[in-house]
Write an enzyme that holds these catalytic residues in place. Structure first.
Site, PDB file in Angstrom:
ATOM      1  N   ALA A 195      -5.644  27.677  -0.870  1.00 47.14           N
ATOM      2  CA  ALA A 195      -6.006  28.274  -2.156  1.00 47.14           C
ATOM      3  C   ALA A 195      -5.439  27.407  -3.280  1.00 47.14           C
ATOM      4  O   ALA A 195      -4.458  26.690  -3.067  1.00 47.14           O
ATOM      5  CB  ALA A 195      -5.428  29.684  -2.230  1.00 47.14           C
TER       6      ALA A 195
ATOM      7  N   GLY B  55      -5.155  28.724   3.051  1.00 44.74           N
ATOM      8  CA  GLY B  55      -6.533  29.205   3.030  1.00 44.74           C
ATOM      9  C   GLY B  55      -7.500  28.218   3.677  1.00 44.74           C
ATOM     10  O   GLY B  55      -8.553  28.618   4.172  1.00 44.74           O
TER      11      GLY B  55
ATOM     12  N   GLU C  51      -7.342  29.027   7.227  1.00 44.65           N
ATOM     13  CA  GLU C  51      -7.951  30.351   7.420  1.00 44.65           C
ATOM     14  C   GLU C  51      -9.476  30.257   7.374  1.00 44.65           C
ATOM     15  O   GLU C  51     -10.169  30.930   8.132  1.00 44.65           O
ATOM     16  CB  GLU C  51      -7.426  31.321   6.349  1.00 44.65           C
ATOM     17  CG  GLU C  51      -5.937  31.616   6.564  1.00 44.65           C
ATOM     18  CD  GLU C  51      -5.355  32.479   5.474  1.00 44.65           C
ATOM     19  OE1 GLU C  51      -5.205  31.961   4.353  1.00 44.65           O
ATOM     20  OE2 GLU C  51      -5.072  33.653   5.725  1.00 44.65           O
TER      21      GLU C  51
ATOM     22  N   GLU D 125       1.964  29.436   3.554  1.00 45.28           N
ATOM     23  CA  GLU D 125       2.067  30.405   2.454  1.00 45.28           C
ATOM     24  C   GLU D 125       3.481  30.956   2.288  1.00 45.28           C
ATOM     25  O   GLU D 125       3.922  31.241   1.174  1.00 45.28           O
ATOM     26  CB  GLU D 125       1.097  31.580   2.693  1.00 45.28           C
ATOM     27  CG  GLU D 125      -0.361  31.248   2.435  1.00 45.28           C
ATOM     28  CD  GLU D 125      -1.081  30.660   3.634  1.00 45.28           C
ATOM     29  OE1 GLU D 125      -0.407  30.162   4.566  1.00 45.28           O
ATOM     30  OE2 GLU D 125      -2.321  30.694   3.647  1.00 45.28           O
TER      31      GLU D 125
HETATM   32  C1  LIG Z   1      -5.449  35.002  -0.361  1.00 40.58           C
HETATM   33  C2  LIG Z   1      -4.492  33.844  -0.276  1.00 40.58           C
HETATM   34  C3  LIG Z   1      -4.921  32.869   0.715  1.00 40.58           C
HETATM   35  C4  LIG Z   1      -4.384  31.698   0.868  1.00 40.58           C
HETATM   36  C5  LIG Z   1      -3.177  31.287   0.193  1.00 40.58           C
HETATM   37  C6  LIG Z   1      -3.015  29.778   0.173  1.00 40.58           C
HETATM   38  O1  LIG Z   1      -3.790  29.041   0.690  1.00 40.58           O
HETATM   39  S1  LIG Z   1      -1.660  29.271  -0.655  1.00 40.58           S
HETATM   40  C7  LIG Z   1      -1.780  27.493  -0.553  1.00 40.58           C
HETATM   41  C8  LIG Z   1      -1.377  27.009   0.778  1.00 40.58           C
HETATM   42  N1  LIG Z   1      -1.356  25.584   0.778  1.00 40.58           N
HETATM   43  C9  LIG Z   1      -0.249  24.895   0.621  1.00 40.58           C
HETATM   44  O2  LIG Z   1       0.826  25.424   0.497  1.00 40.58           O
HETATM   45  C10 LIG Z   1      -0.392  23.403   0.598  1.00 40.58           C
HETATM   46  C11 LIG Z   1       0.322  22.841  -0.584  1.00 40.58           C
HETATM   47  N2  LIG Z   1       0.167  21.422  -0.666  1.00 40.58           N
HETATM   48  C12 LIG Z   1       0.888  20.566   0.084  1.00 40.58           C
HETATM   49  O3  LIG Z   1       1.636  20.919   0.951  1.00 40.58           O
HETATM   50  C13 LIG Z   1       0.714  19.123  -0.216  1.00 40.58           C
HETATM   51  O4  LIG Z   1       0.293  19.009  -1.528  1.00 40.58           O
HETATM   52  C14 LIG Z   1      -0.297  18.398   0.714  1.00 40.58           C
HETATM   53  C15 LIG Z   1      -1.629  19.104   0.736  1.00 40.58           C
HETATM   54  C16 LIG Z   1       0.274  18.321   2.126  1.00 40.58           C
HETATM   55  C17 LIG Z   1      -0.517  16.965   0.172  1.00 40.58           C
HETATM   56  O5  LIG Z   1       0.731  16.319   0.063  1.00 40.58           O
HETATM   57  P1  LIG Z   1       0.875  14.919  -0.690  1.00 40.58           P
HETATM   58  O6  LIG Z   1       2.306  14.533  -0.599  1.00 40.58           O
HETATM   59  O7  LIG Z   1      -0.150  14.003  -0.214  1.00 40.58           O
HETATM   60  O8  LIG Z   1       0.511  15.203  -2.215  1.00 40.58           O
HETATM   61  P2  LIG Z   1       1.203  16.158  -3.258  1.00 40.58           P
HETATM   62  O9  LIG Z   1       1.968  17.225  -2.615  1.00 40.58           O
HETATM   63  O10 LIG Z   1       1.903  15.326  -4.268  1.00 40.58           O
HETATM   64  O11 LIG Z   1      -0.062  16.862  -3.929  1.00 40.58           O
HETATM   65  C18 LIG Z   1      -0.999  16.089  -4.678  1.00 40.58           C
HETATM   66  C19 LIG Z   1      -1.466  16.928  -5.842  1.00 40.58           C
HETATM   67  O12 LIG Z   1      -2.204  18.049  -5.328  1.00 40.58           O
HETATM   68  C20 LIG Z   1      -1.684  19.254  -5.879  1.00 40.58           C
HETATM   69  N3  LIG Z   1      -1.857  20.305  -4.861  1.00 40.58           N
HETATM   70  C21 LIG Z   1      -1.584  20.224  -3.574  1.00 40.58           C
HETATM   71  N4  LIG Z   1      -1.919  21.356  -2.948  1.00 40.58           N
HETATM   72  C22 LIG Z   1      -2.416  22.164  -3.877  1.00 40.58           C
HETATM   73  C23 LIG Z   1      -2.926  23.484  -3.859  1.00 40.58           C
HETATM   74  N5  LIG Z   1      -3.029  24.194  -2.720  1.00 40.58           N
HETATM   75  N6  LIG Z   1      -3.331  24.009  -5.009  1.00 40.58           N
HETATM   76  C24 LIG Z   1      -3.284  23.320  -6.169  1.00 40.58           C
HETATM   77  N7  LIG Z   1      -2.801  22.059  -6.254  1.00 40.58           N
HETATM   78  C25 LIG Z   1      -2.376  21.502  -5.115  1.00 40.58           C
HETATM   79  C26 LIG Z   1      -0.223  18.926  -6.139  1.00 40.58           C
HETATM   80  O13 LIG Z   1       0.320  19.808  -7.076  1.00 40.58           O
HETATM   81  C27 LIG Z   1      -0.336  17.517  -6.657  1.00 40.58           C
HETATM   82  O14 LIG Z   1      -0.762  17.620  -7.976  1.00 40.58           O
HETATM   83  P3  LIG Z   1      -0.306  16.567  -9.069  1.00 40.58           P
HETATM   84  O15 LIG Z   1      -0.864  17.066 -10.341  1.00 40.58           O
HETATM   85  O16 LIG Z   1      -0.828  15.246  -8.617  1.00 40.58           O
HETATM   86  O17 LIG Z   1       1.198  16.612  -9.056  1.00 40.58           O
END
Ligand SMILES: CC/C=C\CC(=O)SCCNC(=O)CCNC(=O)[C@H](O)C(C)(C)COP(=O)(O)OP(=O)(O)OC[C@H]1O[C@@H](n2cnc3c(N)ncnc32)[C@H](O)[C@@H]1OP(=O)(O)O
Length: 719
Positions: free
Chosen positions: A61, A100, A103, A123
């Site tokens: 998400a 998500g 999921e 999450e």
């Molecule tokens: C009903 C609810 C259902 C579902 C709930 C969810 O899904 S909650 C979200 C669950 N997902 C996560 O927790 C994943 C979070 N992201 C990460 O762990 C890492 O970003 C990832 C995907 C492994 C990539 O890592 P990497 O080191 O390659 O990059 P970085 O972390 O620096 O991320 C790059 C930019 O992307 C933005 N970002 C990452 N994930 C999300 C996200 N889920 N939503 C919004 N934005 C996300 C992150 O902030 C970075 O942004 P930037 O502006 O470049 O700093």
């Protein structure tokens, strides 16, 4: 958005498009619903493949949307309609399928992943649970025990492990989208009910209660006070006990409670704060995206004590060649043995070949002549470090960076003895350096942006969470900690016991109370620092030492303990009693209680009952107040940096965001009022005097933490 494409005769591909991680934003969810409806209406389409743009399936998400009002199609019915589709649907997982994203894949009938893919339900690390059916579908797919482990830890797993657990049906080397299409063509026409996880019987285990109780006990021990892991266990338990629809109802109720919680807000703040700290900036305008870091392949480590050993291990694990130096053969052998053993254990655990070939141990500084960077990790003594720095300049290449691993010494003073002030930076590692994630990269007044960029990039390669900080006594973490520690010992003088203070701090969520931490690190560490700073001198009465030094309140209790040889765990007693020297289990020591009583009598202090609230207010608000002074002075670029330092270096509970976030969450006006109150009672404790920035922020209506930076800028321009 999502892109709909028809490929081959009978297959439609739906590509999630939202760089960089294809998070399920409102637009993406809308795109999915529209594309799916298009695929279902097209009679020629017999199967659908879901994938993500740029070889990234989906990062879950869109976390940015959590702070606003959510709109657009919700995830639960969207995933339900994918699962219920009469047409075959296959997920092609490349890059990541997280939260998500996974999921969504679990709603598909088959899952194919490429070998490099990482999957998980993280999450819980955002203070939430997988509430798009993840807590109900995953246990039905892989069983309660494995699902509990993945959901309560939020661990990312490899495609190989996902295959072993049964989360994916195929792992392929190469293009997962093509493989998903091939799989689709091979199974088109087969009945789909067996592939619809929601239709499967609850994930039965012989003793659900026992398994869930054990999981609860584990999560409570691991993350004391955190709500999300407990809710995760409750939701997974529902998957074992209830039909799918009832389990989904439970999942929704638990998510509603978590979603509104201050813990979830704090953890989501922490997620973005960590990324913001990586985008460092210096007061002179140099920053992460305008400064190039040259590559570092060979590093010298000077000193193989505990810190040097950990640093060498972290470097080698990152694939960097290390020349490790000690002063005599005995120290070198001891260091070599310890480093080798750590690396061998690491290689065994990871199932990788031993990286020992990257290490060279030597007594000779000349072996450093072609290293790209040196990390000096000798004893914390300014004169010794200066001697090492001067020696280094005689042998190093002219562009070799010199870093000092110091927990608070003046980086400028050290740089001044070198022939390259612009190439000197501090790298403050935390013990044990091969385990602790935090690294403070300290820029001095002469450090060049390139040197900072190189140290930050090297730290990142070493898997550290790096924060760039300015040069001041104690840098950020230890400078703030001093005030927290001062308050904790004042509380003992006034009537508290070490257990009461520690209990209050642990209930707040700290991994360990301050007195347990002090016993673990060794009480002599601070004793040496106080001696070096002139706080302890020979003319102080040893029987009744003064409680004021340099015109300020001072608590001599820690010094008195050290004089008695009570140095903490290593001597078998400190603030607590231990079964034997080196053992870890802290027990209340009646001798300490008596010692505190005698102390209060000696000084005529009437002990009083001290509440947990007072412990937290005095310890935590004085810490936050110093953080605000640090911001005021421009030592860090923003409050996020300070919070990340506390989350990764000082056991601060993630669900409280960090000291700056906590202060904002409690309310800056409340913090101001409390500090004024305690400062009034302790006028000889200057650190309790509310900082200028705190007063300014309160006067300006306590803006949200994300806006503090602009208020700080204004503050500087007025100075
Ligand atoms: C009903 C609810 C259902 C579902 C709930 C969810 O899904 S909650 C979200 C669950 N997902 C996560 O927790 C994943 C979070 N992201 C990460 O762990 C890492 O970003 C990832 C995907 C492994 C990539 O890592 P990497 O080191 O390659 O990059 P970085 O972390 O620096 O991320 C790059 C930019 O992307 C933005 N970002 C990452 N994930 C999300 C996200 N889920 N939503 C919004 N934005 C996300 C992150 O902030 C970075 O942004 P930037 O502006 O470049 O700093």
């Amino acid at each position: 958005m999502a892109l709909y494409t028809r490929v081959k005769e009978s297959i439609a591909v739906i590509t999630l498009k939202n760089p960089p991680v294809n998070a399920l934003s409102t637009a993406v969810r809308r795109g999915i619903v529209e594309s799916l409806s298009q695929a279902l209406q097209d009679e020629q389409v017999k199967a659908v493949v879901f994938c993500g743009e740029n070889n990234t399936f989906c990062g879950g998400a869109d976390i940015k949307e959590f702070s606003g009002s959510m709109s657009g199609p919700p995830l639960v019915p969207m995933i339900h309609s994918i699962e219920a589709s009469e047409k075959l649907i296959v997920a092609a997982i490349e890059g990541v399928a997280l939260g998500g994203g996974l999921e969504l894949a679990l709603g598909c009938h088959y899952r194919v992943a490429d070998t490099n893919a990482r999957l998980g339900l993280p999450e819980v690390t955002l203070g939430l649970l997988p509430a798009a059916g993840g807590t109900q579908r995953l246990p039905r797919l892989i069983g309660i025990t494995a699902a509990l482990e993945l959901i309560t830890t939020g661990r990312h797993i490899s495609a190989k492990e996902a295959l072993k657990l049964g989360i994916v049906d195929q792992v392929i080397e190469g293009n997962a989208v093509l493989a998903a299409m091939a799989l689709a063509l091979s199974v088109i026409g087969q009945p789909l009910n067996a592939r619809r996880l929601s239709l499967q019987a609850p994930a039965w285990v012989p003793d659900v209660d026992y398994v869930c109780e054990a999981a609860l006990a584990r999560v409570k021990q691991r993350s004391r006070g955190a709500m999300a892991p407990v809710a995760c266990v409750q939701a997974v338990r529902a998957a074992a006990m209830l039909p799918y629809s009832k389990g989904m109802e439970k999942e929704r109720q638990l998510m509603d409670m978590l979603f509104r919680s201050s813990q979830a807000r704090a953890m989501q703040y922490a997620f973005f704060a960590q990324r913001s700290a990586g985008k460092w900036s210096l007061p002179n305008g140099a920053q992460w995206n305008n400064t190039k870091a040259r590559n570092v392949e060979r590093v010298g480590v000077i000193g193989l004590g505990t810190m040097g050993q950990g640093i060498a291990v972290s470097l080698v694990k990152a694939g960097i060649s290390v020349v490790a130096i000690e002063v005599d053969t005995k120290q070198l052998e001891l260091g070599k043995k310890a480093v080798t053993a750590m690396l061998q254990r690491y290689a065994q655990r990871q199932g990788v070949s031993s990286p020992l070939h990257l290490l060279k141990f030597t007594l000779s500084f000349h072996q450093l002549r072609d290293v790209d960077l040196v990390i000096e990790a000798v004893f914390e003594d300014m004169n010794l470090k200066k001697r090492v720095f001067s020696e280094l300049c005689k042998v190093l290449k002219e562009n070799t960076i010199i870093c000092t691993n110091t927990s608070g010494l003046n980086v400028d003073e050290l740089a001044a003895v070198t022939d390259r002030q612009h190439l000197v930076v501090g790298m403050h590692f935390f013990a044990p350096a091969h385990v602790m994630r935090l690294l403070e990269v300290v820029y001095g007044s002469g450090s060049s942006p390139e040197a900072v960029a190189i140290a930050m990039a090297l730290g990142k390669r070493m898997q550290k969470v790096c924060v760039a900080v300015g040069n001041c006594s104690g840098f950020v973490g230890n400078r703030m900690l001093k005030h927290y520690m001062d308050q904790s010992v004042y509380l003992l003088e006034e009537g508290a016991t070490p257990e009461q203070v520690d209990q209050a701090l642990e209930e707040f969520g700290f991994a360990m109370g301050i007195f347990k931490v002090a016993d673990l690190s060794g009480l002599d560490v601070g004793w040496r620092v106080r001696k070096a700073s002139g706080l302890i001198s020979p003319d102080i009465d040893p029987v009744k030492p003064s409680r004021w030094r340099f015109g300020r309140r001072y608590c001599p209790l820690p010094d008195m303990l050290c004089q008695q040889g009570r140095l903490g765990q290593k001597t078998g007693h400190g603030w607590y009693l231990y079964n034997s020297p080196g053992s870890k289990e802290a027990k209340c020591d009646p001798e300490i209680l008596k010692f505190l009583e005698d102390y209060r009598l000696k000084y005529g202090i009437i002990p009083r009952r001290i509440s947990s609230q007072e412990v937290i207010e005095r310890c935590v608000f004085s810490l936050a107040n110093e953080g605000l002074r640090i911001l005021e002075e421009g030592i860090t670029a923003g409050p996020e940096d300070i919070d990340i330092i506390y989350l990764f270096g000082y056991g601060w509970p993630r669900y409280r965001g960090g000291p700056m976030f906590y202060a904002a969450q409690v309310g800056l006006s409340v913090v101001l009022e409390k500090l004024e109150h305690y400062h009034h009672l302790q006028p000889d404790v200057p650190s309790l005097e509310p900082s200028q920035l705190l007063r300014k922020l309160v006067a300006e209506g306590s803006p949200p933490i994300q806006q503090w930076k602009s208020h700080i800028k204004n503050l500087h321009s007025q100075l």
